[in-house]
Write a protein that holds these residues in place. Structure first.
Motif, PDB file in Angstrom:
ATOM      1  N   LYS A 170      39.688  -1.633  65.085  1.00  0.00           N
ATOM      2  CA  LYS A 170      40.279  -0.322  66.024  1.00  0.00           C
ATOM      3  C   LYS A 170      38.882   0.286  66.499  1.00  0.00           C
ATOM      4  CE  LYS A 170      44.149   0.552  63.001  1.00  0.00           C
ATOM      5  NZ  LYS A 170      44.671   1.682  62.099  1.00  0.00           N
ATOM      6  N   GLU A 171      37.897   0.413  65.607  1.00  0.00           N
ATOM      7  CA  GLU A 171      36.653   0.906  66.180  1.00  0.00           C
ATOM      8  C   GLU A 171      36.136   0.241  67.315  1.00  0.00           C
ATOM      9  OE1 GLU A 171      33.927   1.673  63.016  1.00  0.00           O
ATOM     10  OE2 GLU A 171      35.189   3.133  62.239  1.00  0.00           O
ATOM     11  N   LEU A 172      36.034  -0.974  67.374  1.00  0.00           N
ATOM     12  CA  LEU A 172      35.552  -1.906  68.275  1.00  0.00           C
ATOM     13  C   LEU A 172      36.267  -1.842  69.429  1.00  0.00           C
ATOM     14  CD1 LEU A 172      34.501  -5.192  66.206  1.00  0.00           C
ATOM     15  CD2 LEU A 172      32.960  -3.333  67.636  1.00  0.00           C
ATOM     16  N   GLU A 173      37.775  -1.873  69.260  1.00  0.00           N
ATOM     17  CA  GLU A 173      38.658  -1.742  70.809  1.00  0.00           C
ATOM     18  C   GLU A 173      38.487  -0.356  71.226  1.00  0.00           C
ATOM     19  OE1 GLU A 173      42.414  -2.339  68.958  1.00  0.00           O
ATOM     20  OE2 GLU A 173      42.221  -4.321  68.958  1.00  0.00           O
ATOM     21  N   LEU A 174      38.286   0.782  70.444  1.00  0.00           N
ATOM     22  CA  LEU A 174      38.203   2.010  71.179  1.00  0.00           C
ATOM     23  C   LEU A 174      36.512   1.902  71.825  1.00  0.00           C
ATOM     24  CD1 LEU A 174      38.822   4.845  71.544  1.00  0.00           C
ATOM     25  CD2 LEU A 174      37.593   5.638  69.280  1.00  0.00           C
ATOM     26  N   SER A 175      35.671   1.220  71.252  1.00  0.00           N
ATOM     27  CA  SER A 175      34.404   1.238  71.910  1.00  0.00           C
ATOM     28  C   SER A 175      34.582   0.486  73.607  1.00  0.00           C
ATOM     29  CB  SER A 175      33.379   0.670  71.042  1.00  0.00           C
ATOM     30  OG  SER A 175      33.116   1.459  69.730  1.00  0.00           O
ATOM     31  N   LEU A 176      35.157  -0.676  73.179  1.00  0.00           N
ATOM     32  CA  LEU A 176      35.520  -1.575  74.319  1.00  0.00           C
ATOM     33  C   LEU A 176      36.249  -0.916  75.500  1.00  0.00           C
ATOM     34  CD1 LEU A 176      35.343  -4.161  75.563  1.00  0.00           C
ATOM     35  CD2 LEU A 176      37.492  -4.873  74.574  1.00  0.00           C
ATOM     36  N   THR A 177      37.162   0.226  75.165  1.00  0.00           N
ATOM     37  CA  THR A 177      37.930   0.882  76.496  1.00  0.00           C
ATOM     38  C   THR A 177      37.064   2.020  76.625  1.00  0.00           C
ATOM     39  OG1 THR A 177      39.920   0.894  74.653  1.00  0.00           O
ATOM     40  CG2 THR A 177      39.857   2.435  76.337  1.00  0.00           C
ATOM     41  N   GLU A 178      36.127   2.367  75.927  1.00  0.00           N
ATOM     42  CA  GLU A 178      35.170   3.433  76.491  1.00  0.00           C
ATOM     43  C   GLU A 178      34.014   2.604  77.394  1.00  0.00           C
ATOM     44  OE1 GLU A 178      33.164   5.303  73.250  1.00  0.00           O
ATOM     45  OE2 GLU A 178      34.936   6.433  72.737  1.00  0.00           O
ATOM     46  N   VAL A 179      33.771   1.433  77.142  1.00  0.00           N
ATOM     47  CA  VAL A 179      32.886   0.627  77.829  1.00  0.00           C
ATOM     48  C   VAL A 179      33.505   0.155  79.426  1.00  0.00           C
ATOM     49  CG1 VAL A 179      31.695  -1.546  78.080  1.00  0.00           C
ATOM     50  CG2 VAL A 179      31.396  -0.270  76.042  1.00  0.00           C
ATOM     51  N   ARG A 180      34.891  -0.101  79.087  1.00  0.00           N
ATOM     52  CA  ARG A 180      35.673  -0.515  80.182  1.00  0.00           C
ATOM     53  C   ARG A 180      35.653   0.846  81.112  1.00  0.00           C
ATOM     54  NH1 ARG A 180      40.377  -4.287  77.571  1.00  0.00           N
ATOM     55  NH2 ARG A 180      39.094  -6.087  77.529  1.00  0.00           N
ATOM     56  N   ALA A 181      35.904   1.925  80.758  1.00  0.00           N
ATOM     57  CA  ALA A 181      35.967   3.173  81.389  1.00  0.00           C
ATOM     58  C   ALA A 181      34.871   3.382  82.177  1.00  0.00           C
ATOM     59  CB  ALA A 181      36.295   4.277  80.595  1.00  0.00           C
ATOM     60  N   GLU A 182      33.597   3.331  81.261  1.00  0.00           N
ATOM     61  CA  GLU A 182      32.268   3.290  82.046  1.00  0.00           C
ATOM     62  C   GLU A 182      32.006   2.491  83.091  1.00  0.00           C
ATOM     63  OE1 GLU A 182      28.615   5.503  82.559  1.00  0.00           O
ATOM     64  OE2 GLU A 182      30.555   6.162  81.417  1.00  0.00           O
ATOM     65  N   ASN A 183      32.604   1.395  82.945  1.00  0.00           N
ATOM     66  CA  ASN A 183      32.272   0.306  83.828  1.00  0.00           C
ATOM     67  C   ASN A 183      33.023   0.672  85.056  1.00  0.00           C
ATOM     68  OD1 ASN A 183      31.577  -2.116  84.986  1.00  0.00           O
ATOM     69  ND2 ASN A 183      33.118  -3.345  84.179  1.00  0.00           N
ATOM     70  N   SER A 184      34.226   1.137  85.057  1.00  0.00           N
ATOM     71  CA  SER A 184      35.072   1.497  86.165  1.00  0.00           C
ATOM     72  C   SER A 184      34.313   2.680  86.979  1.00  0.00           C
ATOM     73  CB  SER A 184      36.452   1.992  85.576  1.00  0.00           C
ATOM     74  OG  SER A 184      37.297   2.614  86.840  1.00  0.00           O
ATOM     75  N   ARG A 185      33.780   3.639  86.128  1.00  0.00           N
ATOM     76  CA  ARG A 185      32.927   4.908  86.987  1.00  0.00           C
ATOM     77  C   ARG A 185      31.878   4.252  87.548  1.00  0.00           C
ATOM     78  NH1 ARG A 185      34.550   7.559  81.922  1.00  0.00           N
ATOM     79  NH2 ARG A 185      32.642   7.056  80.958  1.00  0.00           N
ATOM     80  N   LEU A 186      31.149   3.359  87.034  1.00  0.00           N
ATOM     81  CA  LEU A 186      30.137   2.666  87.508  1.00  0.00           C
ATOM     82  C   LEU A 186      30.280   1.920  88.837  1.00  0.00           C
ATOM     83  CD1 LEU A 186      27.781   1.445  84.531  1.00  0.00           C
ATOM     84  CD2 LEU A 186      27.510   3.619  85.900  1.00  0.00           C
TER      85      LEU A 186
END
Length: 275
Positions: A170-186
């Motif tokens: 679950k923590e890894l999935e949450l981190s992956l979601t955050e990384v994807r959001a950051e990737n979208s912002r970038l």
């Protein structure tokens, strides 16, 4: 009396708490400990006369010896010195006893330990891989009780491991979601920068065109200036000729005046003789 901090050499030691230590001769042995996230699997020894760290051995991160709050002591068994460790907590409480025989001279092998951040990342990757493998296991053959957990200690450990892996997933999935959001912002920022770059490129081309036009005008003005300089040079020669003609005219006028004066003088003499 006051504390001092001497310079220590040898292997790099990760920060930890809850470890156990025992002194034998000039060596201080450190076992276990952790940072509330990961256990420290290394058994360390500090040579207090040389102030040098070295690693004796290492275990897996989930090994009971990589626990916080364990106890350790030294014992003389059959004439040989041993380290004895007991207990500790690394997600579960341990009641195992471990014994390690110390050699007369423990040769230290250099080893660079991971930082806590690197260790946490490695543990997360290992947990994700283990979870992916555990999801493929067939647990139908396990003898489970009415609470869903078997009475066998190994089954209890396996259930705890599965729960821990699910939490880490679950923590890894949450981190992956955050990384994807950051990737979208970038990505949005990159698109914005690309748009700005395109506009600046257009302005640059426009300025370059204006610069080329101004450069052409400068060339034309330089050509006109060269022609005017030639004209000025020719005007100077014409002015010199005009001055020469003026001098010649002045000399001619003076010559005419002298001739007229001579004629008048000769006419007066003849009139005087005739009278």
């Amino acid at each position: 009396m006051e504390w001092s901090q001497p310079e220590v050499q040898g292997d790099l030691v990760t920060p930890r708490a809850g470890h156990a230590g025992v002194t034998i001769g000039e060596n201080w042995y450190i076992v276990g400990g952790g940072d509330n996230k990961n256990g420290c699997p290394e058994t360390l020894v500090l040579n207090m006369s040389k102030l040098a760290w070295s690693a004796l051995t290492s275990v897996k991160e989930r090994d009971p010896l990589a626990s916080e709050g364990l106890s350790v002591c030294s014992a003389l068994i059959n004439g040989e010195r041993h380290l004895v460790a007991f207990g500790g907590y690394n997600g579960k409480y341990n009641n195992e006893v471990f014994v390690m025989r110390l050699k007369p001279s423990d040769a230290s092998r250099p080893k660079i330990f991971q930082s806590p951040a690197a260790a946490a990342a490695a543990a997360s990757v290992t947990a994700a891989y283990a979870l992916a493998k555990s999801e493929k296991l067939d647990f139908s053959s396990l003898n489970l009780s009415s609470n869903g957990v078997g009475n066998n200690p190994s089954e209890l450990d396996l259930a705890f491991e599965i729960d821990a892996l699910k939490e880490e997933k679950k923590e890894l999935e949450l981190s992956l979601t955050e990384v994807r959001a950051e990737n979208s912002r970038l990505t949005e920022k990159v698109d914005e920068v690309n748009g700005t770059h395109a506009e600046l490129s257009k302005e640059l081309h426009s300025v370059q065109g204006q610069l080329a036009a101004e450069r052409s005008r400068c060339f034309k003005l330089e050509a006109q200036i060269a022609e005017l300089q030639k004209i000025l040079e020719s005007l100077q020669s014409i002015e010199n000729e005009v001055q020469l003609l003026r001098r010649q005219k002045s000399a001619l006028e003076q010559e005419i005046e002298r001739s007229a004066a001579q004629r008048q003088g000769s006419g007066g003499v003849w009139r005087w003789i005739a009278g």
